[in-house]
Design an enzyme around this catalytic site. Sequence first.
Site, mmCIF file in Angstrom:
data_model
loop_
_atom_site.group_PDB
_atom_site.id
_atom_site.type_symbol
_atom_site.label_atom_id
_atom_site.label_comp_id
_atom_site.label_asym_id
_atom_site.label_seq_id
_atom_site.Cartn_x
_atom_site.Cartn_y
_atom_site.Cartn_z
ATOM 1 N N ARG A 48 -2.833 22.031 -14.528
ATOM 2 C CA ARG A 48 -4.184 22.500 -14.836
ATOM 3 C C ARG A 48 -4.307 24.013 -14.651
ATOM 4 O O ARG A 48 -5.079 24.660 -15.342
ATOM 5 C CB ARG A 48 -5.186 21.830 -13.893
ATOM 6 C CG ARG A 48 -5.296 20.349 -14.144
ATOM 7 C CD ARG A 48 -5.802 19.618 -12.922
ATOM 8 N NE ARG A 48 -6.181 18.286 -13.345
ATOM 9 C CZ ARG A 48 -7.431 17.834 -13.399
ATOM 10 N NH1 ARG A 48 -8.424 18.583 -12.995
ATOM 11 N NH2 ARG A 48 -7.692 16.636 -13.843
ATOM 12 N N HIS A 181 9.509 2.752 -8.005
ATOM 13 C CA HIS A 181 10.669 3.563 -7.608
ATOM 14 C C HIS A 181 11.686 2.764 -6.783
ATOM 15 O O HIS A 181 12.839 3.160 -6.676
ATOM 16 C CB HIS A 181 10.238 4.859 -6.917
ATOM 17 C CG HIS A 181 9.898 4.712 -5.457
ATOM 18 N ND1 HIS A 181 8.656 4.342 -5.010
ATOM 19 C CD2 HIS A 181 10.650 4.886 -4.338
ATOM 20 C CE1 HIS A 181 8.664 4.293 -3.682
ATOM 21 N NE2 HIS A 181 9.852 4.625 -3.252
ATOM 22 N N LYS A 185 16.504 2.365 -6.337
ATOM 23 C CA LYS A 185 17.333 2.458 -5.123
ATOM 24 C C LYS A 185 18.629 1.685 -5.363
ATOM 25 O O LYS A 185 18.586 0.494 -5.714
ATOM 26 C CB LYS A 185 16.595 1.850 -3.917
ATOM 27 C CG LYS A 185 15.379 2.667 -3.474
ATOM 28 C CD LYS A 185 14.779 2.098 -2.212
ATOM 29 C CE LYS A 185 13.429 2.717 -1.889
ATOM 30 N NZ LYS A 185 13.464 4.024 -1.238
ATOM 31 N N HIS A 243 6.634 -3.012 -4.668
ATOM 32 C CA HIS A 243 8.032 -2.903 -4.260
ATOM 33 C C HIS A 243 8.605 -4.205 -3.672
ATOM 34 O O HIS A 243 9.728 -4.587 -3.956
ATOM 35 C CB HIS A 243 8.197 -1.794 -3.222
ATOM 36 C CG HIS A 243 7.563 -0.504 -3.601
ATOM 37 N ND1 HIS A 243 7.611 0.006 -4.872
ATOM 38 C CD2 HIS A 243 6.845 0.405 -2.879
ATOM 39 C CE1 HIS A 243 6.970 1.170 -4.913
ATOM 40 N NE2 HIS A 243 6.488 1.433 -3.719
ATOM 41 N N LYS A 350 3.007 0.116 8.624
ATOM 42 C CA LYS A 350 3.167 1.530 8.994
ATOM 43 C C LYS A 350 3.096 1.616 10.517
ATOM 44 O O LYS A 350 2.551 0.730 11.167
ATOM 45 C CB LYS A 350 2.050 2.363 8.374
ATOM 46 C CG LYS A 350 2.074 2.301 6.841
ATOM 47 C CD LYS A 350 1.906 3.664 6.215
ATOM 48 C CE LYS A 350 1.913 3.608 4.709
ATOM 49 N NZ LYS A 350 3.208 3.920 4.105
#
Length: 501
Positions: A48, A181, A185, A243, A350
């Site tokens: 931008r 993603h 791997k 995932h 987490k």
Amino acid sequence: MTKKIDPCTLVLFGANGNLSRVKLMPGLFRLDMLGRLPDEMKILSVGRQEVVLDAWRTDIKGMLDAKFKNGYDQKIFERFIARNFYHTNAPTDPDAFNKMKATLSNEKVFPQNLAYFLSVRPTDFALVVEQLSGVGLLDESKYWRRVLIEKPFGTDLQSAQDLQAKISKHLKESQIYRIDHYLGKSALQNVMFTRFTNAMFEPIWNNQYIDHVQITNNEILGVGDRTKFYDSTGALCDMIQSHLLQTLALVAMEKPEDLSPQNIRAEKIKLLESIRPIPVNDLNKHAFRAQYAAGRVCVADGHGENVHGYLEELAKEGVTESVTETYAALKLFIDNPRWKGVPFYVRTAKRMHEGNTGISIRFKQAPMQLVTDQHQNWLTLNIQPRECIKMEIESKIPGLDIATRTLSIDAPQRQHDDETIDSYEALMLNLMEGDPSLYLHISEVEAQWRLVDPVVKAWAADKKPVHQYRAGSRDPEESSIIFESKDQFWRYSIELGGDKH
Ligand code: BG6
């Protein structure tokens, strides 16, 4: 096997963003170092902000210096930097996409096969596609045109289908590359090869021998500066919907007829569609959620660090309450003959005591039980940080008595001189090669949302305070409510010992 890549231009939307700076630009440079980019290939970064080319190229140098601390070859750097161009796509300019078309029409600079990488806000995916189409930049009559769409593809089944309906007005399925993603791997790709390039696994890969499977992604990191995104997403949608369900598909699918993208995806789709819906009227026995409270985690140099709890982090952003989970665990069953009755436990969290992603498979009791708590065999396919295959077997302790102990056969997948390829590098290469095997078909995305949506809704509607676990701790004890039998327990990293609560 190196595939041929046509001369092409990679058009990188969101080039100023974190993903591009930390992963994509350094990743493209590494591909150049490895000689994997065609000579004519160019990169047009789109952002931008107004940036002149020299300043952009200096900026890229900074990104590479930050990543490649031990330096890099100057000649390759010069070759790489000469591939790079910048285009300002001001959001307020109604003519922005026509200007982009004019820039790209310079055939002497830009090869006309175009791969667009949309690293933009998910709410902009459809808009960018529509605008590219509006100026004819998706037209494939002379050259190929592909669009890579970042995660998440929708925020539930309905929004995924809406997005699909919008973009499929302008794109054929073969032009759409939906990224996950994890599929880039190499240790995860190896799951399929381990299963099917060895004769010893297939005969025991079923409900006759396997007691249960655990698919785990634990992280030491917290939500960081993504509180806003995370609070509207949660662990279930952030990690499991994408995932970890893909990981499960690779562990459990049938052997594809061959390695063609269609056949690999067809087997994954079949598997994902055969996962039994989670019974929301009996949710407590099938799903568990929790949030991290303040605690102490292990940081890179092995030292401890005191960290805030999730709700405290939210409070700093002015959010006073939340039932969003930072820990999510599901029990899933697959309704097919191979897996009938075998629970698959899928969990992510987490701020755990360790960061580890892997697949642990526990086998049923052995035919001979010499001691009452004899270990059952485990096979672990660890994805990260260690990429390894580990098998645990019982063995007689040498000596006069009859007693056994557990031995582990631990094979690192990575030899010291093997290539280390980041998943985005592999996936960007596949995009340019036109190989969608490691990208998601819309049916996979739909099956994944269909499975998690009811749990997301039920959890969002339940406003009771969410169970808390101390940052830096192991799974909350209460999570074991989802286990099918009392002798099941969470496996931690691949070291043996201390695994039982
Ligand atoms: C992302 C999630 O998709 O994957 C993050 O949004 C998570 O929350 C990340 O941390 C994990 O990826 P990796 O490759 O570090 O295991």
